[in-house]
Motif scaffolding. Structure first.
Motif, short mmCIF file in Angstrom:
data_model
loop_
_atom_site.label_atom_id
_atom_site.label_comp_id
_atom_site.label_asym_id
_atom_site.label_seq_id
_atom_site.Cartn_x
_atom_site.Cartn_y
_atom_site.Cartn_z
N LYS A 120 15.02 -1.64 -25.88
CA LYS A 120 13.73 -1.80 -26.53
C LYS A 120 12.71 -2.48 -25.61
O LYS A 120 11.52 -2.21 -25.69
CB LYS A 120 13.89 -2.61 -27.83
CG LYS A 120 14.66 -1.84 -28.90
CD LYS A 120 14.73 -2.59 -30.22
CE LYS A 120 15.75 -3.70 -30.22
NZ LYS A 120 17.16 -3.22 -30.14
N THR A 121 13.22 -3.35 -24.72
CA THR A 121 12.31 -4.01 -23.80
C THR A 121 11.54 -2.97 -22.98
O THR A 121 10.33 -3.08 -22.79
CB THR A 121 13.09 -4.92 -22.83
OG1 THR A 121 14.22 -5.44 -23.53
CG2 THR A 121 12.24 -6.05 -22.34
N ARG A 150 11.79 -13.92 -19.59
CA ARG A 150 12.64 -12.86 -19.06
C ARG A 150 11.92 -11.51 -19.09
O ARG A 150 11.89 -10.79 -18.10
CB ARG A 150 13.93 -12.74 -19.90
CG ARG A 150 14.89 -11.70 -19.35
CD ARG A 150 15.90 -11.23 -20.37
NE ARG A 150 15.29 -10.41 -21.41
CZ ARG A 150 15.98 -9.80 -22.37
NH1 ARG A 150 17.29 -9.95 -22.44
NH2 ARG A 150 15.37 -9.06 -23.29
N ASP A 221 9.00 -8.29 -30.93
CA ASP A 221 10.41 -7.96 -30.68
C ASP A 221 11.25 -8.72 -31.70
O ASP A 221 10.86 -9.80 -32.14
CB ASP A 221 10.78 -8.37 -29.25
CG ASP A 221 12.13 -7.79 -28.84
OD1 ASP A 221 12.66 -6.92 -29.55
OD2 ASP A 221 12.66 -8.23 -27.79
N GLU A 222 12.39 -8.19 -32.06
CA GLU A 222 13.25 -8.77 -33.10
C GLU A 222 12.37 -9.06 -34.32
O GLU A 222 12.34 -10.15 -34.88
CB GLU A 222 13.91 -10.07 -32.62
CG GLU A 222 14.61 -9.98 -31.28
CD GLU A 222 15.95 -9.24 -31.32
OE1 GLU A 222 16.34 -8.76 -32.40
OE2 GLU A 222 16.59 -9.12 -30.26
N GLY A 612 19.18 -10.94 -28.10
CA GLY A 612 18.30 -10.30 -27.15
C GLY A 612 18.94 -10.11 -25.80
O GLY A 612 18.35 -9.53 -24.91
#
Ligand code: ADP
Ligand code: MG
Length: 991
Positions: A120-121, A150, A221-222, A612
């Motif tokens: 997904k990143t 990150r 995200d998440e 993650g």
């Protein structure tokens, strides 16, 4: 029927994905053509897109081309290595087709549900690049600082190659650094940082101190963690206030102590009696025994003797049967009446019975005779003999008295709750004389966090440690309302589908389920259910030992640190090396978790630990069956269980998962444990036997759904109330921002000078009253106080006065003073002074307003309202609007007063400097507990001024409130009453 349709046409998600296929083909066509470009030509695409956007094309028009450019950029970086959070990392990714589909969904403002490890990143880079081309700034929201960094370092090279600027917000950063980062095309950071920066911006004393640019497009995200779990409680920035609150808890402690002790004796007797009755074997006796046990369940659900009895075969069923009988007859109160107080664990509520109240001192008993405010208010409304002012005064008095009483009762309730529901070393621990919350979600200790609503003080009182002062809210917003401010919102996670309804309801976010790149071949086994926890743990250790001996890696998921530690101790005794992760140190734990897939690895991790982070399988692990997941308890939400399973089986890896449960698990105990107990009785299951049964798994799932709904209701409730405040917050913040950013607010101040004067004339010299009867003494008093103006009337002039003449004369006089002052100080200082008058007045009153709104809400929540007054939320809306009106009028008057009264002695700069000491704390209550409040130290810049000049103006606050009919608001703005209509169509409508 549904199944048949699905078979013929596919599910909605499959159809949605199909619709995107042509787009994927288009992206790949462009991608093929880009291969021939030189690096410079590829990079030049960014400027080309920007100018096409400037010439009128939209981001939608260039989507497929832009995505292709990112894909080609990824391809060109294959094999290159750069540092990602200090680890040399080789770039090995070119988006797969399913990732392109995910990217389209994100660009369309949807939630892309993509399994763990689907990349997904990388998916986010495409919509991020595309939308950043507008120059309006894209925010990428992560669950912790470590992941923000990150992702920036990992994906940064791609963006930079394409000429975009990137920045990451980290907790300890200064305002200056933050502002720089927000200026970038792409900014990474946590939801808390983004939200707190917004709040702090609206507390800034200088326009230059603001850090946000705008809120255009965010990819979260998440997303379920942030918009569901964390959204349960609002972000709060608070400062300490002196208050008598802690005294109240200290005072009430002995009383509650006695009550609890009496109750303990009482319930112990009840259990003993019940046991005796049961021994008799008589049916009537059995019902009475059940009643007694039921009473104990409601009076002390965690009583040790009770739990022991309930373990015996048939006991749980007996209690449920008896409970159903009482409920059927609507006589449950008869059971409660046997107690001093009772607890409804499901509702998280607690109440005294008559017997309990009788234990209180006569003064304390009075507390519980809280008058029914709705009746009193409607009586007032009907009382024709009162003038509007008198009625208002009485209304205020009713609210004040009611508020005070409510707070005391509230203290008793919180103390009872502290005793009955919060156990030391389970819900909290004592460290260095402080009560520290243990996160029920991750099990780690949350330093500096506090339960909200006085509960923390109550626990401090119970433990006999120092009761810390309550702090005052300076600014607050829910995450829901924060993220709804973005023009476009998107999210990604492995688990969204179970909450799709909520995402749509609250955020208008659609969930798109994206297929995996490789088929998922993980084997999810049936639940293993034991009667008791120890039996369950024993079985888990056996399973770990067996897999460990085969060399298969194991990840054990727990719901709390407590469980992690229990298992860790047991593993140590068996001599199995392992790691325990508690989501404490994100970076270190991420490094450990990356090795969870290696041969022989055993990890015990709470929910958020290492989230993650990608878990790759080590050498020889595929042959051994891949990563094996063991769940040790069901979480309240199915989503969290799915997340745990999802850590295995990424990108087509082999893997397996299994859950071990026991009837003593919290979720089982609260919902359905009794029923399951009787099923097991019927099946004749012994203590150490395991059952796996579809029906049981189904029942658990039903229980989870129930909790999910309940939690949704809690979040919705929080939001309903914040929505009322949201309208007010926007209104105040806009007014404040105008004062902050506009070069000069002289116009506004001059208008205010006149308006306030008109208000005074209305109050003292009403139109239909002869000038002889005007209250000119009162009028001149006010002129002296507000405008420092000594205005004298000659007796003989009075009869011929008109309101217009009066206004003209006085207005001339006050403007004269104003102009003199401006001439004396000079334009620049006068402008600063005006700005200061507006900001400090708004801030101080907004702060008090927040506190009053809080009280109002508590007051409303504490009493049941019947009849004419409407639903609690409606009363809240009405009262909140009334309070806003009142505040607004007082604010206007005080601003004018300050402009006249302030003497400038300090250069503005040094004063601004002094404001910067950090006295305020930013807090975001915990994500899963009921009603936590946290207090994490905020970075500098959250400071709230303590200004001697502001304090000097306090005197003005004591005076009576002047009410303008409605607050000052633009005719086309939304009405501050929260109706959603334009102001001119609502409270601002003529007549
Ligand atoms: P998620 O956030 O969806 O769980 P990540 O973004 O952490 O997944 O990516 C997990 C891993 O998947 C990456 O480390 C990478 O090795 C791999 N991956 C993702 N996309 C690709 C791709 N297109 N090609 C090769 N590997 C990929
Ligand atoms: Mg991820």
């Amino acid at each position: 029927m549904k199944n048949l349709i699905e078979k013929m046409f596919g599910t909605k998600h499959e159809r949605d994905v199909k619709k995107m296929q042509p787009l994927v083909a288009e992206i790949n066509d462009h991608f093929e053509r880009l291969k021939s470009l030189s690096d410079e030509e590829l990079q030049a695409k960014t400027d080309e897109f920007k100018s096409r956007l400037a010439e009128g094309e939209t981001v939608d028009d260039i989507m497929t081309e832009a995505f292709a450019v990112v894909k080609e950029t990824c391809r060109r970086h294959l094999g290159q290595t750069w540092d990602v959070v200090n680890q040399p990392t080789e770039w090995n990714m070119v988006p797969f087709d399913v990732q392109l589909i995910g990217a389209v969904a994100l660009h369309q403002g949807k939630i892309a549900e993509m399994a763990t490890g689907e990349g997904k990143t990388l998916v986010a880079t495409m919509p991020t690049y595309l939308n950043a081309l507008t120059g309006k700034g894209v925010h990428i929201v992560t669950v912790n600082d470590y992941l923000a960094r990150r992702d920036l370092e990992w994906m940064g090279k791609i963006y930079e190659f394409l000429g975009l600027t990137i920045g990451v917000i980290q907790n300890q950063m200064t305002n200056e650094e933050r502002r720089e980062k927000y200026k970038c095309d792409i900014t990474f950071g946590t939801a808390n940082e983004f939200g707190f920066d917004y709040l702090r911006d609206n507390m800034a004393q200088k326009a230059e101190d603001r850090v946000h640019r705008n809120r255009y497009y965010a990819i979260i995200d998440e997303v379920d963690s942030i918009l569901i779990d964390e959204a349960r409680t609002p972000l709060i920035i608070s400062g300490q206030v002196d208050s008598k609150v802690h005294d109240r808890y200290r005072q009430m402690k002995p009383t509650v102590d006695v009550l609890v002790r009496k109750q303990t004796t009482l319930v112990n007797d009840m259990v003993a009696k019940a046991e005796k009755l049961l021994a008799s074997g008589n049916a009537d006796d059995e019902f009475e025994a059940g009643t007694l046990l039921l009473a104990v369940t409601r009076g002390a659900p965690k009583n040790k003797r009770l739990l022991k009895v309930l373990k015996e075969t048939g006991m749980k069923k007996l209690v449920t049967d008896v409970e159903s009988a009482y409920m059927r007859d609507k006589k449950l109160h008869e059971v409660d009446d046997r107690l001093y107080f009772f607890i409804d664990e499901r509702e998280h509520s607690i109440a005294l019975t008559d017997q309990g109240t009788a234990q209180l001192s006569p003064e304390e008993q009075k507390l519980f005779e809280i008058p029914d405010i709705s009746i009193m208010l409607s009586e007032l409304e009907g009382d024709e003999s009162l003038s509007p002012e008198e009625r208002q005064k009485k209304t205020d008095e009713i609210y004040r008295v009611h508020g005070e009483l409510s707070e005391k009762v509230h203290a008793i309730n919180q103390l009872l709750r502290a005793w009955a529901l919060y156990e030391k070393d389970v819900e909290y621990v004592l460290q260095d004389g402080k009560v520290m919350i243990v996160d029920e979600f991750t099990g780690r200790i949350l330093p500096g966090r506090r339960y909200s609503d006085g509960l923390h003080q109550a626990i401090e009182a119970k433990e006999g440690v120092t009761i810390e002062a309550e702090s005052q809210t300076l600014a607050t917003i829910t995450l829901q309302n924060y993220f709804r401010m973005y023009d476009k919102l998107a999210g990604m996670t492995g688990t969204a589908e179970t909450e799709a309804g909520e995402f749509w309801d609250i955020y208008k976010l659609d969930v798109a389920v994206i297929p995996t790149n490789e088929l998922c071949i993980r084997v999810d086994s049936e639940d293993q259910i034991y009667r008791t926890r120890p039996e369950k743990y024993k079985a888990i250790i056996n399973e770990i030992t067996e897999k460990y001996n085969k060399g298969q890696p194991i990840l054990v998921g727990t719901v709390s640190v407590d469980v992690s530690e229990t298992l860790s101790r047991m593993l140590k005794r068996s001599g199995i090396p392992h790691n325990v992760l508690n989501a404490k140190q994100h970076q270190r734990e991420a490094e450990i978790v990356t090795r969870a897939g290696e041969q022989g690895a055993v990890m015990i991790a709470t929910n958020m630990a290492g989230r993650g982070t990608d878990i790759r399988l080590g050498d020889g692990v595929v042959e051994r069956g891949g990563l094996h997941i063991i769940g040790t308890e069901r979480h309240e939400a199915r989503r969290i269980d799915r997340q745990l399973r999802g850590r295995s089986g990424r990108q087509g890896d082999p893997g397996s998962s299994i859950f071990y449960l026991s009837l003593e698990d919290d979720l089982m105990r609260l919902f359905g444990g009794d029923r399951l107990g009787s099923v097991m009785d019927r099946l004749g299951v012994q203590d150490d036997e395991v059952i796996t049964h579809k029906m049981v798994t189904k029942a658990i799932e039903r229980a989870q759904k129930k909790v999910e709904l309940q939690n949704f209701a809690i979040r919705k409730h929080t939001l309903d109330y914040d929505d009322v405040m949201n309208v007010q917050r926007n209104w105040i913040y806009e007014r404040r921002l105008a004062a902050l950013e506009r070069e000069s607010i002289k116009d506004e101040v001059v208008d205010l000078i006149e308006e306030v004067l008109e208000g005074l004339i209305d109050d003292h010299c009403p139109e239909k009253v002869y000038p002889e009867n005007w209250n000119l003494t009162g009028f001149t008093d006010e002129l002296r106080k507000i405008y420092l103006l000594n205005f004298q009337f000659k007796e003989e002039d009075i009869p011929s006065l008109t309101r217009e003449k009066l206004k003209e004369q006085v207005h001339g006089a006050v403007m004269h003073i104003y102009n003199q002052k401006e001439a004396a100080y000079g334009e620049e200082i006068m402008r600063q002074l005006e700005r200061y008058a507006v900001l400090s007045t708004i801030d101080r009153h907004w702060r008090d307003h927040l506190a009053e709104m809080d009280e109002l809400r508590t007051g409303i929540g504490l009493r049941a309202y019947h009849g004419g007054m409407g639903k609690p939320i409606d009363i809240y809306k009405r009262e909140a609007f009334r309070m806003l009106e009142e505040m607004s009028a007082t604010v206007d008057r005080e601003i004018v007063n300050l402009v006249y009264k302030l003497q400038v002695s300090l250069p503005e700069k040094s004063r601004a400097e002094r404001r910067r000491e950090p006295e305020a704390v930013a807090s975001h209550a915990d994500t899963t507990g009921m009603g936590y409040a946290s207090a994490v130290q905020a970075p500098a810049g959250a400071a709230q001024e303590k200004n001697p000049m502001a304090e000097a103006s306090q005197a003005g606050r004591q005076q009576r409130t002047y009410r303008r009919k409605v607050p000052k608001v633009g005719r086309n703005d939304p009405c501050p009453c929260g109706s959603g209509k334009k102001y001119k169509k609502c409270h601002g409508a003529a007549g």
